[in-house]
Design an enzyme around this catalytic site. Structure first.
Site, PDB file in Angstrom:
ATOM      1  N   ALA A   1       0.864  -1.181   0.000  1.00 29.69           N
ATOM      2  CA  ALA A   1       0.000   0.000   0.000  1.00 29.69           C
ATOM      3  C   ALA A   1       0.901   1.230   0.000  1.00 29.69           C
ATOM      4  CB  ALA A   1      -0.866  -0.015   1.253  1.00 29.69           C
TER       5      ALA A   1
ATOM      6  N   GLU B   1      -0.774  -9.290  -1.360  1.00 31.07           N
ATOM      7  CA  GLU B   1      -2.222  -9.530  -1.250  1.00 31.07           C
ATOM      8  C   GLU B   1      -2.899  -9.455  -2.619  1.00 31.07           C
ATOM      9  OE1 GLU B   1      -2.589  -6.557   1.888  1.00 31.07           O
ATOM     10  OE2 GLU B   1      -3.507  -8.119   3.119  1.00 31.07           O
TER      11      GLU B   1
ATOM     12  N   GLU C   1       3.739  -5.866   7.125  1.00 26.81           N
ATOM     13  CA  GLU C   1       2.924  -4.834   7.780  1.00 26.81           C
ATOM     14  C   GLU C   1       3.201  -4.705   9.266  1.00 26.81           C
ATOM     15  OE1 GLU C   1       1.921  -6.860   5.451  1.00 26.81           O
ATOM     16  OE2 GLU C   1       0.449  -5.909   4.132  1.00 26.81           O
TER      17      GLU C   1
ATOM     18  N   GLY D   1       0.419  -5.155   0.572  1.00 29.58           N
ATOM     19  CA  GLY D   1      -0.679  -5.117  -0.392  1.00 29.58           C
ATOM     20  C   GLY D   1      -0.286  -5.694  -1.736  1.00 29.58           C
TER      21      GLY D   1
HETATM   22  N1  CAA Z   1       4.568   3.458   0.309  1.00 25.27           N
HETATM   23  C1  CAA Z   1       5.072   4.685   0.022  1.00 25.27           C
HETATM   24  N2  CAA Z   1       6.368   4.922  -0.219  1.00 25.27           N
HETATM   25  C2  CAA Z   1       7.195   3.860  -0.191  1.00 25.27           C
HETATM   26  C3  CAA Z   1       6.751   2.564   0.106  1.00 25.27           C
HETATM   27  C4  CAA Z   1       5.354   2.381   0.357  1.00 25.27           C
HETATM   28  N3  CAA Z   1       4.849   1.171   0.619  1.00 25.27           N
HETATM   29  N4  CAA Z   1       7.806   1.723   0.076  1.00 25.27           N
HETATM   30  C5  CAA Z   1       8.882   2.465  -0.247  1.00 25.27           C
HETATM   31  N5  CAA Z   1       8.513   3.761  -0.405  1.00 25.27           N
HETATM   32  C6  CAA Z   1       9.380   4.873  -0.791  1.00 25.27           C
HETATM   33  C7  CAA Z   1      10.454   5.155   0.242  1.00 25.27           C
HETATM   34  O1  CAA Z   1       9.991   6.037   1.233  1.00 25.27           O
HETATM   35  C8  CAA Z   1      11.544   5.779  -0.618  1.00 25.27           C
HETATM   36  O2  CAA Z   1      11.170   7.106  -0.866  1.00 25.27           O
HETATM   37  P1  CAA Z   1      12.307   8.243  -1.016  1.00 25.27           P
HETATM   38  O3  CAA Z   1      13.170   7.820  -2.164  1.00 25.27           O
HETATM   39  O4  CAA Z   1      11.519   9.487  -1.255  1.00 25.27           O
HETATM   40  O5  CAA Z   1      13.025   8.237   0.309  1.00 25.27           O
HETATM   41  C9  CAA Z   1      11.410   5.036  -1.948  1.00 25.27           C
HETATM   42  O6  CAA Z   1      10.080   4.474  -1.942  1.00 25.27           O
HETATM   43  C10 CAA Z   1      12.405   3.902  -2.135  1.00 25.27           C
HETATM   44  O7  CAA Z   1      12.359   3.059  -0.975  1.00 25.27           O
HETATM   45  P2  CAA Z   1      13.685   2.466  -0.321  1.00 25.27           P
HETATM   46  O8  CAA Z   1      14.687   3.544  -0.167  1.00 25.27           O
HETATM   47  O9  CAA Z   1      13.269   1.734   0.889  1.00 25.27           O
HETATM   48  O10 CAA Z   1      14.165   1.486  -1.490  1.00 25.27           O
HETATM   49  P3  CAA Z   1      14.808   0.035  -1.392  1.00 25.27           P
HETATM   50  O11 CAA Z   1      15.041  -0.389  -2.775  1.00 25.27           O
HETATM   51  O12 CAA Z   1      15.922   0.026  -0.402  1.00 25.27           O
HETATM   52  O13 CAA Z   1      13.690  -0.912  -0.753  1.00 25.27           O
HETATM   53  C11 CAA Z   1      11.516  -1.861  -0.486  1.00 25.27           C
HETATM   54  C12 CAA Z   1      12.518  -1.172  -1.448  1.00 25.27           C
HETATM   55  C13 CAA Z   1      12.051  -3.233  -0.073  1.00 25.27           C
HETATM   56  C14 CAA Z   1      10.229  -2.023  -1.227  1.00 25.27           C
HETATM   57  C15 CAA Z   1      11.340  -0.997   0.775  1.00 25.27           C
HETATM   58  O14 CAA Z   1      11.047   0.327   0.373  1.00 25.27           O
HETATM   59  C16 CAA Z   1      10.238  -1.428   1.674  1.00 25.27           C
HETATM   60  O15 CAA Z   1      10.425  -2.315   2.479  1.00 25.27           O
HETATM   61  N6  CAA Z   1       9.072  -0.776   1.583  1.00 25.27           N
HETATM   62  C17 CAA Z   1       7.962  -0.975   2.467  1.00 25.27           C
HETATM   63  C18 CAA Z   1       7.239  -2.235   2.159  1.00 25.27           C
HETATM   64  C19 CAA Z   1       6.055  -2.367   3.071  1.00 25.27           C
HETATM   65  O16 CAA Z   1       6.114  -2.190   4.264  1.00 25.27           O
HETATM   66  N7  CAA Z   1       4.916  -2.718   2.468  1.00 25.27           N
HETATM   67  C20 CAA Z   1       3.711  -2.888   3.187  1.00 25.27           C
HETATM   68  C21 CAA Z   1       2.967  -1.617   3.169  1.00 25.27           C
HETATM   69  S1  CAA Z   1       1.561  -1.710   4.191  1.00 25.27           S
HETATM   70  C22 CAA Z   1       0.413  -2.503   3.296  1.00 25.27           C
HETATM   71  O17 CAA Z   1       0.633  -2.941   2.217  1.00 25.27           O
HETATM   72  C23 CAA Z   1      -0.900  -2.583   4.013  1.00 25.27           C
HETATM   73  C24 CAA Z   1      -1.901  -3.430   3.410  1.00 25.27           C
HETATM   74  O18 CAA Z   1      -2.134  -4.506   3.820  1.00 25.27           O
HETATM   75  C25 CAA Z   1      -2.741  -2.933   2.305  1.00 25.27           C
END
Ligand code: CAA
Length: 686
Positions: free
Chosen positions: A63, A105, A125, A102
């Site tokens: 998400a 999912e 999450e 998400g």
């Molecule tokens: N939403 C919004 N922004 C996000 C994001 C997300 N889910 N995931 C990453 N970003 C953004 C980061 O803030 C970063 O932004 P900036 O460049 O402006 O700082 C950019 O994307 C790149 O992220 P990383 O620097 O972390 O890049 P990476 O290549 O090292 O890692 C990644 C990539 C493994 C995807 C890592 O970003 C990550 O772990 N992201 C979060 C994943 C997560 O927690 N997903 C679950 C979300 S909650 C959900 O999905 C709820 C649900 O059930 C519906």
């Protein structure tokens, strides 16, 4: 069709491509066209099968976290998955990079999932203080079983493509052009013909659940959650998947999600997610980074050895320098032993161990550091020693090499001045054990060049560290604040509290351990040596050290550790010593409650953080939070000291600091002007 979602037709197979850089998060401007595309394809009889793929470096990473806490714009992910799941023709998710939250999912809404060999899949999450709210807790167990789903969802740790294949989460793993493989796979499924049961209807695996074993595991996880609500809610939701009909379990998952996403804990954890990414950004223009191919480390003791391992683990060849062959042999032997332990624990293969060990080159000759692009000094914490070393480095290091010190306290401007190239000198303050601890304080000295700084920030990320740039002051951010907490903890002992009472107040707050347990673990002699060098005293800790009580390593410190045990046992001798020292100072012991312990130790911690911000030693309040959560165990559910100050109420903190300042006259309680302003504006922004 919007630019975020496009649909192509490849010989009767529709390819839906999501393109929302950088990580294809499911923002509103993706969800809306995705829903429209799926509805259109559902009704399009000419399409034999559907592939969902992503452009760029990854499948959907979840998400859009920036949308949390705001009213959710329709359509929600759940509705999209419901449409997807109702499509009768085969649907295939083509996963490369990461399918997280998400994203996974969405993939679980497909009949099939195929993955690139390097893909990782998970539901992280819980790390944001929530649970998968798009059906992940009810669908994942239907594919991988309740026990594996529990582990994945409560830990939040993603698994690789091969493991996912073995567990039944993906149906095929490919190398090469994934979309082509996915289209062929989809076409083959369409040719074979259905029925294609959606994941929601596949409950064969669930029927095999051993509920008693599941409950035992869940109870164990709840104990380890240390006050965090999300892991417990995750376990409950997975259990619901086993015990309730699908739709009821889905509704329960939603209710838990709604509650968690509004909680302070989740706000705190989301704050930390962005804070960590922000901390690694330097204000100002981009600069060209220097090339780092080989790293030199000076000192093969605990700290130097750990630092060398951190670089070797990150793929860098390391030259390790010691003062004698014997010290070098000991250092290298310890490194080898550490890797052997990792192999025995199953976290490292024999092959990887061999590769890591091959990265090390030992030497006792400074001239051998000439081909290093970065040299990290981890010798004695003594200015004269450091200056001598940096003088030698100045003579041998190649022009442009970055010269770093791992000092925890010393003035890096003074160290830099002992070279002819202060622009190349900075601090890299690792935390022990340096190969394990995530935090790295990068200390910018007065003359450090911006490209040297940018280079080490990038390097920190490459070796898996969470980097925070800080300025020069005694103890930088972390240890300077720790000193304040430490002196007040000792004052509380003299006034009537016991070590175990103080430590309990800390663990009840959510810390993994209290200050005295931490001191015993780290070794009390370290602080003692440091105090002596600066002419400071801590009457209780000093006396314990004089008695040879250095903590766990000597079996006795603030606590007793019998027969090599790591469990602290309160020691009546220590309590008697505390009372004697208090009596010598004419202090009459009184009863001290947990609230006072928190006020007296953590409010000054916040106050010191405010001073650090005022002085520009840290650039942002959130940087201080990143330091404390990653380096000192500040509870993640409270977001770090500066975020917690907002939860606790800065006005309350200021009021109580004033009270303690009046009573004790101590500077640590005098409210910083920035904290006073925060109390009025509710913001740390200057
Ligand atoms: N939403 C919004 N922004 C996000 C994001 C997300 N889910 N995931 C990453 N970003 C953004 C980061 O803030 C970063 O932004 P900036 O460049 O402006 O700082 C950019 O994307 C790149 O992220 P990383 O620097 O972390 O890049 P990476 O290549 O090292 O890692 C990644 C990539 C493994 C995807 C890592 O970003 C990550 O772990 N992201 C979060 C994943 C997560 O927690 N997903 C679950 C979300 S909650 C959900 O999905 C709820 C649900 O059930 C519906």
């Amino acid at each position: 069709m919007s630019s975020s979602v496009s649909v192509a037709n490849e010989g009767g197979v529709a390819i839906v491509t999501i393109d929302n850089p950088p990580v294809n998060a499911l923002s509103f401007h993706v969800r809306e066209p995705l829903m429209q595309a799926l509805v259109a394809l559902r009704d399009d009889a000419s399409v034999a099968a559907i592939v969902i793929a992503c452009a760029g470096r990854t499948f959907v990473a979840g998400a859009d976290i920036t949308e949390f806490g705001k009213p959710m714009q329709q359509p929600e992910l759940r509705a999209i998955v419901a449409v997807l799941e109702a499509i009768a023709r085969p649907t295939v998710a083509a996963i490369h990079g990461t399918a997280l939250g998400g994203g996974l999912e969405l993939a679980l809404g497909c009949h099939f999932r195929v993955a690139d060999q390097g893909a990782r899949l998970g539901l992280p999450e819980v790390k944001l203080g929530i649970l998968p709210g798009g059906g992940g807790t009810v669908r994942l167990p239907r594919l991988v079983g309740a026990a594996k789903a529990l582990k994945m969802i409560v830990s939040g740790t993603p698994i690789g493509a091969d493991e996912a294949y073995g567990a039944g989460l993906v149906d095929a793993v490919f190398e090469g052009d994934l979309t082509t493989h996915a289209v062929n796979f989809a076409r083959e499924m369409a040719r074979k013909g259905g029925p294609f049961p959606p994941v929601r209807d596949r409950d064969d695996v669930l029927k095999e659940t051993d509920l008693a074993a599941f409950d035992a595991e869940a109870a164990d996880l709840a104990r380890k959650a240390r006050g965090l609500e999300a892991p417990i809610a995750c376990a409950r939701a997975v259990r619901n998947a086993v015990t309730l009909p699908f739709d009821e379990a889905l509704a329960e998952e939603r209710a838990l999600f709604v509650k968690l996403v509004a909680s302070d804990q989740s706000r705190a954890q989301r704050h930390l997610f962005f804070a960590e990414r922000e901390a690694a950004k330097l204000p100002g223009k981009d600069v060209v980074k220097r090339r780092i191919a080989r790293v030199g480390v000076i000192g093969a003791g605990t700290m130097g050895g750990g630092i060398a391992m951190a670089f070797a683990n990150g793929g860098f060849p390391v030259t390790l320098l010691e003062t004698s062959q014997e010290a070098l042999r000991r250092g290298l032997a310890t490194i080898e032993k550490n890797y052997t332990v990792s192999v025995a624990r199953g976290s490292l293969s024999e092959d990887a161990k061999r590769q890591r060990l091959a990265q090390f080159k030992g030497t006792i000759d400074h001239a051998d550091l000439a081909d290093c692009d970065l040299i990290v000094e981890a010798a004695f914490e003594d200015m004269a020693v450091k200056k001598e070393i940096f003088g030698k480095l100045d003579a041998v290091a190649r022009p442009g090499a970055i010269l770093a010190t791992n000092t925890s306290y010393l003035d890096i401007d003074e160290i830099a001045a002992s070279t002819s190239r202060p622009q190349d000198v900075l601090g890299l303050h690792f935390f022990s054990p340096a190969n394990v601890m995530k935090l790295l304080e990068i200390v910018r000295a007065e003359k450090t060049a911006p490209d040297a700084l940018a280079t080490v920030i990038d390097l920190a990320r490459r070796i898996g560290k969470v980097a925070v740039v800080v300025g020069v002051c005694h103890g930088f951010v972390g240890n300077r604040m720790l000193a304040v907490r430490g002196s007040e903890s000792e004052a509380l002992l003299l006034e009537g509290a016991t070590p175990s009472q103080i430590d309990k107040a800390f663990t009840d707050f959510g810390w993994p351990m209290g200050p005295f347990q931490m001191g015993d673990l780290a070794g009390l002699d370290i602080g003692w040596r440091n105090r002596k060098a600066r002419g400071l005293t801590a009457v209780i800790a000093d006396t314990l050290c004089e008695q040879g009580r250095f903590g766990q390593k000597t079996g006795r410190g603030f606590y007793l550790y019998e027969n090599g045990s790591r469990t602290p046992v309160p020691d009546p001798e220590v309590e008697a010593l505390i009372r004697d020292k208090a009596a010598e100072k004419g202090i009459v012991p009184r009863t001290i409650d947990a609230d006072e312990i928190i006020e007296r130790t953590l409010y000054p911690l916040v106050n010191e953080g405010a001073k650090i911000l005022e002085e520009g030693i840290a650039a942002r309040a959130s940087d201080i939070d990143v330091v404390w959560v990653n380096g000192y165990g500040f509870p993640i559910g409270k977001g770090g000291p500066m975020f917690w100050a907002g939860l606790e109420g800065a006005a309350r903190i200021v009021g109580r600091l004033r009270y303690w300042h009046e009573r004790t006259g101590k500077d640590v309680f005098k409210p910083a002007p920035l904290l006073e302003r925060m109390a009025k504006t509710d913001s740390w922004e200057a």
